[in-house]
Design an enzyme around this catalytic site. Structure first.
Site, PDB file in Angstrom:
ATOM      1  N   ALA A 219      31.450 -20.665  64.085  1.00 11.71           N
ATOM      2  CA  ALA A 219      30.083 -20.532  64.089  1.00 11.71           C
ATOM      3  C   ALA A 219      29.992 -19.100  64.160  1.00 11.71           C
ATOM      4  O   ALA A 219      28.977 -18.490  63.329  1.00 11.71           O
ATOM      5  CB  ALA A 219      29.476 -21.100  65.351  1.00 11.71           C
ATOM      6  N   HIS A 220      30.531 -18.187  64.923  1.00  9.87           N
ATOM      7  CA  HIS A 220      30.423 -16.790  65.106  1.00  9.87           C
ATOM      8  C   HIS A 220      30.917 -16.212  63.613  1.00  9.87           C
ATOM      9  O   HIS A 220      30.080 -15.128  63.363  1.00  9.87           O
ATOM     10  CB  HIS A 220      31.034 -16.205  66.066  1.00  9.87           C
ATOM     11  CG  HIS A 220      30.503 -16.217  67.562  1.00  9.87           C
ATOM     12  ND1 HIS A 220      30.331 -17.185  68.174  1.00  9.87           N
ATOM     13  CD2 HIS A 220      29.928 -15.178  68.171  1.00  9.87           C
ATOM     14  CE1 HIS A 220      29.852 -16.846  69.327  1.00  9.87           C
ATOM     15  NE2 HIS A 220      29.296 -15.659  69.269  1.00  9.87           N
ATOM     16  N   ARG A 221      32.022 -16.671  63.016  1.00 10.01           N
ATOM     17  CA  ARG A 221      32.352 -16.204  61.953  1.00 10.01           C
ATOM     18  C   ARG A 221      31.308 -16.201  60.807  1.00 10.01           C
ATOM     19  O   ARG A 221      30.789 -15.199  59.879  1.00 10.01           O
ATOM     20  CB  ARG A 221      33.556 -16.953  61.407  1.00 10.01           C
ATOM     21  CG  ARG A 221      34.451 -16.311  60.276  1.00 10.01           C
ATOM     22  CD  ARG A 221      35.684 -17.220  59.951  1.00 10.01           C
ATOM     23  NE  ARG A 221      35.939 -16.843  58.636  1.00 10.01           N
ATOM     24  CZ  ARG A 221      37.064 -16.196  58.377  1.00 10.01           C
ATOM     25  NH1 ARG A 221      37.997 -16.283  59.334  1.00 10.01           N
ATOM     26  NH2 ARG A 221      37.625 -15.995  57.149  1.00 10.01           N
TER      27      ARG A 221
END
Lengths: 288, 200
Positions: B37-39
């Site tokens: 998700a961060h990516r």
């Protein structure tokens, strides 16, 4: 028989992820009673409250229900041997829905989660053939946080024993707060590399906390290392205090004269395991 | 050390008053996000694409929950934190570009996150690793879920929480990073232990 093995495995997974084995629980209670650092004590209190709540609500104690690993002892004369592999794989699929588990099986190149905790080499199954006519397996759902800081060192054989303590302490330092301390540290010495990691992992995840190493010299080394690590003061969740490890468990294998592998494996406080014994008639019991 | 009750959206001036060791109980909205998700958040931010959830004044939780679906509704059963260290790769940029005020995880974060926290006004706090059933008690409702294609653990779970805590502040806006300080002390201790070990 296939059905009995699968049911035994699903039940073993369910018990493992919900109920912490009594030896680990006892070690955590002792750590809580001993701890003097307020922040660390509050963390240990949360851990103990969580264990109780998980039992009461029959929910997985940690959201990371881990990679499912089975350590299997198949009796030479166990009549259902041909069904064991498929039944264990199926049990992971069934338990993912029924317990439920978090799906944790991801293709390393495509980054796709299979959604049911199965896949290539997943669940992991380690086999031993043993005398007898029953089937015994221990399921260990190990979280990613425990796995991540694993360390394998190939130390110069001439210095092997001299640097062993240092290597373990440095690995613990590098792991810091990542593996959810208080941990059980497994140390595998010697063998080839995969054996070193394998026996380290079994020492961390399968051996009961509070048991003494059967080798008296290693028992002393385990105690010394436990004390030395706890002196580092990393503490519960890296917040300080005197409880970084609950125990250090060491195992060894004979090595090649030219190599000296040292594997250091971390097992988070949620050291989950449950053992199923399936009789030749299909009756089974689950032990923790 | 002091204990505070906060409700999202969080204000910069409030989080700037917090110091390491302070305890927070959070109410309002918290959004789970792990590696994948961060990516994707960073990809969206760089491409100027809007995120499916507004993180301004918001809180991110490093967590991949165990959830069940009951009819149309999701229920969170276990929701403890995951190791934050891995998110060090992305978090500074997320803090800078979203106006995020609170990051909750475990295990601590590195100097780049600490720097972004002090520069842009955010804090990092930890919840007890593995205390997942306890954490789930604070979840009132699953408000929504985005990016389910990343898989259940990696999706953005938008959770409404009530008194989620105790969250221990370990990175504040004054430049302190408590877990890093503990590990540094341990490093010093190891140096002195080594001297005695080599004598054995």
């Amino acid at each position: 028989m296939a059905d009995a093995i699968e049911r035994a495995a699903v039940e073993a997974i369910r018990r493992a992820v919900i109920y912490l084995p009594p030896d680990v629980k006892m070690a955590l209670i002792k750590a809580y009673e001993r701890e003097e650092n307020d922040v660390a004590r509050a963390q240990l209190k949360s851990i103990l409250d969580n264990i109780e709540l998980a039992e009461k609500m029959a929910r997985p104690m940690c959201q990371d229900t881990g990679m499912i690993t089975f350590y299997v002892d198949v009796g030479y004369d166990f009549p259902g041997a041909r069904y064991v592999r498929d039944s264990l794989v199926n049990s992971a699929r069934v338990a993912t829905q029924s317990v439920p588990l978090r799906p944790n099986s991801v293709h390393p190149f495509k980054n796709v989660n299979t959604g049911d905790n199965t896949g290539r080499y997943s669940p992991q199954i380690h086999w031993e053939l043993v005398p007898g006519d029953s089937l015994k397996f221990t399921v260990v759902p190990r979280g990613g946080g425990s796995e991540y800081p694993t360390a394998l060192h190939m130390v110069p054989p001439g210095r092997g024993l001299d640097v062993l303590r240092e290597v373990v302490l440095e690995s613990v330092l590098r792991a810091g707060a990542m593996p959810c301390p208080p941990t059980i540290v497994g140390v595998g010495v010697g063998g080839s590399v995969e054996t070193a990691v394998f026996i380290a992992k079994k020492a961390a995840a399968l051996r009961k906390v509070g048991t003494l190493n059967e080798d008296p010299e290693l028992a002393v080394l385990e105690r010394e290392l436990t004390e030395a690590i706890n002196e580092l003061g990393i503490g519960v969740m890296g917040l300080g205090g005197k409880t970084t490890v609950l125990a250090v468990h060491i195992d060894y294998a004979h090595r090649h004269p030219a190599t000296y592998p040292v594997a250091v494996v971390f097992q988070c406080w949620a050291a989950r395991r449950a053992t199923a014994i399936v009789e030749p008639g299909g009756d089974f019991q689950i032990l923790q | 050390m002091a204990a505070y009750n906060f409700r999202t959206p969080l204000r910069e001036e409030d989080v700037r008053t917090l110091r390491v060791g302070d305890i927070i109980y959070l109410s309002g909205i918290i959004v789970t996000a792990r590696d994948a998700a961060h990516r994707r958040i960073v990809e969206y931010l760089r491409a100027g694409k809007p995120l499916p959830v507004d993180l301004k004044g918001g809180a991110i939780y490093h967590c991949g929950p165990v959830v069940v679906r009951r009819g149309d509704a999701w229920k969170v059963l276990s929701a403890g934190p995951t190791t934050s260290t891995r998110l060090e790769l992305y978090e500074p940029e997320v803090i800078e570009k979203t106006g995020l005020r609170l990051i909750v995880g475990k295990g601590g974060m590195g100097p780049k996150t600490a720097e972004a926290c002090s520069k842009y006004g955010a804090i990092y706090a930890v919840y007890t690793g593995g205390a997942a059933v306890l954490a789930a008690q604070a979840v009132r409702e699953v408000v929504g879920v985005e990016w389910l294609d990343l898989g259940i653990p990696e999706a953005l779970w938008i959770l409404e929480v009530e008194n989620f805590g105790p969250l221990v502040v370990t990175i504040d806006t004054a430049g302190r990073n408590y877990i890093e300080e503990v590990v540094k002390k341990a490093e010093e201790k190891l140096k002195s232990l080594k001297a005695s070990l080599s004598r054995q």
